[in-house]
Every structure is written in structure tokens, then in C-alpha cells.
Design a protein around this motif. Structure first.
Motif, PDB file in Angstrom:
ATOM      1  N   TYR A   1       0.809  -1.220   0.000  1.00 29.02           N
ATOM      2  CA  TYR A   1       0.000   0.000   0.000  1.00 29.02           C
ATOM      3  C   TYR A   1       0.844   1.273   0.000  1.00 29.02           C
ATOM      4  O   TYR A   1       0.603   2.191  -0.775  1.00 29.02           O
ATOM      5  N   ASP A   2       1.836   1.322   0.859  1.00 31.23           N
ATOM      6  CA  ASP A   2       2.626   2.543   1.012  1.00 31.23           C
ATOM      7  C   ASP A   2       3.551   2.833  -0.158  1.00 31.23           C
ATOM      8  O   ASP A   2       4.022   3.959  -0.314  1.00 31.23           O
TER       9      ASP A   2
ATOM     10  N   THR B   1      -1.393  -2.853   7.239  1.00 33.64           N
ATOM     11  CA  THR B   1      -1.302  -1.421   6.923  1.00 33.64           C
ATOM     12  C   THR B   1      -2.146  -0.651   7.932  1.00 33.64           C
ATOM     13  O   THR B   1      -3.374  -0.648   7.844  1.00 33.64           O
TER      14      THR B   1
END
Length: 189
Positions: free
Chosen positions: A30-31, A115
Motif C-alpha cells: 500500500y505505502d 497497513t
């Protein structure tokens, strides 16, 4: 009712963006994925992306808008004689268990669980529906809109997806939860 070409095209664009986002998030984390990366993968501008989604977290949970209406409809449009708890059980079986059976659910859950921003968004996303579901329940039983029992039932139902995550038998877990809601908590042997 048939959907017009414009609506079908908007829905297809939205789905293409959501699919590209999930694919990139699962592949890279995600990041490590930017909004620009997602827009490029979906072959749209960032402006178009933001017409369909409020932010990066919303790309992961692309079906959120429909959930509230479906929950409220489960209460309001239940068959005559069916209890609210039974209508919600049926709804959860139909919708949550379909999600739990998705072939990518383990990857998706690992993404969300790993996350912090997505875990927090997921919790906020579900709790946003509490007021609407609580109001629908209260209206159906003739209670005041701020009825604590209706609010509690709504909150319990909205926590079910979090409780199901990682369960070997989500259908049995749903039944256990709704049995608890119907008859109260008792320690299990």
C-alpha cells in the motif's frame, strides 16, 4: 430498470480504477503505490480517479457506498413476520460470506491487517453506517431514533466483518454471533 451507456461507462471506469489499485497494492504494498501509479495503471487522469474515489484508502474499499443502503434495506424490506435479527443474519450470510469466499481474501486481509492506515479506515468505514442502521432498526420497532438497544444491535452487526477475518468457518461464526444476539451470551463448553 436498464442502465444507460453513460452510467455503464462510469461504472466500468470506477471498477477499472479499483481493480488497478488493488492489483498494485497487492503487488507492491500500500505505502509504495501512489495515486499517480494507480491512475496510470487504469489509464485515467488523477482528476478522474478523484471523481470516483475520495482518497487512497477508499480505493481499497470500493464497495462502501452500497453497503449502507443494503444494510438499511435488509431491515426495512424484510419479509412480513421476519425478525430484524433474522433479516440481518440473512444479509450477513449473503454478503459477508460471499466476500469471505473470494479467492484473494487472504491477500486482501493481509494487506489491510498489515497497513495501519487501512485498518483504521476499515474500522471508521463500518462505524459510519451505525447511525443509519440504528435509525432503521429503531424506526422498525417504533423506538426513539436514539434508542440504545437499536444502536447496540447496529454496532454489533457492523463488527461482524472484523470478527470473521481469519476464521476457518465464517458461516458458523456468523451463526454463533446471531445466536448470541438472539438469546444472549452464555459461556460455551
Amino acid at each position: 430498470m436498464t442502465t444507460g451507456r453513460r452510467e455503464r461507462k462510469k461504472a466500468a471506469t470506477r471498477q477499472a480504477i479499483a481493480d488497478a489499485a488493488l492489483r498494485l497494492f497487492l503487488e507492491h504494498g500500500y505505502d509504495r503505490v501512489s495515486i499517480r501509479d494507480i491512475a496510470d495503471a487504469a489509464d485515467v487522469s488523477t482528476t478522474t480517479l478523484f471523481k470516483h474515489f475520495t482518497g487512497k484508502e477508499a480505493l481499497v474499499f470500493d464497495m462502501d457506498e452500497d453497503r449502507e443502503a443494503a444494510l438499511v434495506d435488509a431491515v426495512r424490506q424484510r419479509p412480513a413476520g421476519q425478525s430484524i435479527v433474522d433479516a440481518l443474519r440473512e444479509h450477513v450470510h449473503e454478503h459477508s460470506l460471499a466476500i469471505a469466499a473470494h479467492p484473494q481474501i487472504a491477500e486482501f486481509n493481509a494487506l489491510v491487517d498489515g497497513t495501519p492506515a487501512l485498518r483504521a479506515y476499515s474500522e471508521r468505514m463500518w462505524s459510519r453506517h451505525a447511525d443509519a442502521l440504528s435509525a432503521a432498526i429503531a424506526a422498525e420497532v417504533g423506538a426513539e431514533s436514539d434508542d440504545v438497544a437499536s444502536a447496540a444491535l447496529a454496532r454489533f452487526v457492523l463488527e461482524i466483518p472484523a470478527v470473521l477475518r481469519g476464521r476457518d468457518d465464517p458461516a458458523a461464526a456468523v451463526d454463533t454471533i446471531f445466536d448470541l444476539l438472539r438469546s444472549g451470551w452464555e459461556p460455551r463448553p
